[in-house]
Design a protein around this motif. Structure first.
Motif, PDB file in Angstrom:
ATOM      1  N   TYR A  32      -5.723   4.432   0.242  1.00  0.00           N
ATOM      2  CA  TYR A  32      -4.587   3.597   0.652  1.00  0.00           C
ATOM      3  C   TYR A  32      -4.260   3.819   2.135  1.00  0.00           C
ATOM      4  CZ  TYR A  32      -3.563   2.892  -4.365  1.00  0.00           C
ATOM      5  OH  TYR A  32      -3.617   2.566  -5.692  1.00  0.00           O
ATOM      6  N   LEU A  41       0.833  -1.204   0.000  1.00  0.00           N
ATOM      7  CA  LEU A  41       0.000   0.000   0.000  1.00  0.00           C
ATOM      8  C   LEU A  41       0.869   1.256   0.000  1.00  0.00           C
ATOM      9  CD1 LEU A  41      -2.815  -1.068   2.469  1.00  0.00           C
ATOM     10  CD2 LEU A  41      -3.098  -0.509   0.038  1.00  0.00           C
ATOM     11  N   ALA A  69      -9.619  -3.606  -1.961  1.00  0.00           N
ATOM     12  CA  ALA A  69      -8.484  -3.875  -2.848  1.00  0.00           C
ATOM     13  C   ALA A  69      -8.934  -4.620  -4.108  1.00  0.00           C
ATOM     14  CB  ALA A  69      -7.410  -4.667  -2.108  1.00  0.00           C
TER      15      ALA A  69
END
Length: 141
Positions: free
Chosen positions: A77, A55, A103
């Protein structure tokens, strides 16, 4: 996830590398969830740390001059990373699953966008939109 040599990485476009990062993120999250369910918290911790590292790398790769989407992805993120830290501390599979769901959606959208080659008109429009957005952002401050 495919095994990549250094040479193979250099042959990938930035968009393909981003897709590989998403793939690695999904894989790490799935393994962290499975390990947590099995009570293997050491492995889960390592997988969650890897997910957070990915990330961070995704965030570093954002091009903020590209527009508001980059800023929104950065916030997303950061949210995901914070949730994974909490999930790791609490051993909360639900939090991990939430991040996995987000995600998956981002990765799916990214892969779909990669299938479409931008047309010259789209590129010109995006440049104008970015210039307008920059002007508006500067004007508001």
């Amino acid at each position: 996830m495919e095994f990549l040599t250094e040479e193979a990485v250099y042959k990938k476009t930035p968009q393909q590398l981003t897709a590989l990062l998403y793939e690695g993120l999904l894989e790490s999250l799935e393994e962290a969830i499975a390990s947590t369910k099995q009570g293997d918290y050491v492995r889960a911790n390592k997988r969650l740390q890897k997910a957070n590292d990915i990330l961070r790398r995704l965030g570093v790769g954002l091009k903020y001059d590209a527009g508001i989407v980059a800023h929104q992805l950065d916030a997303l993120y950061n949210y995901m990373a914070e949730r994974l830290i909490d999930a790791n501390v609490k051993k909360d599979v639900g939090m991990m699953q939430e991040v996995l769901t987000i995600a998956n959606e981002i990765a799916r959208a990214w892969n779909e966008a990669m299938k479409k080659e931008p047309k010259p008109v789209q590129k010109a429009f995006m440049q104008k939109a970015a210039a307008y957005e920059k002007f508006v952002t500067t004007y508001e401050q």
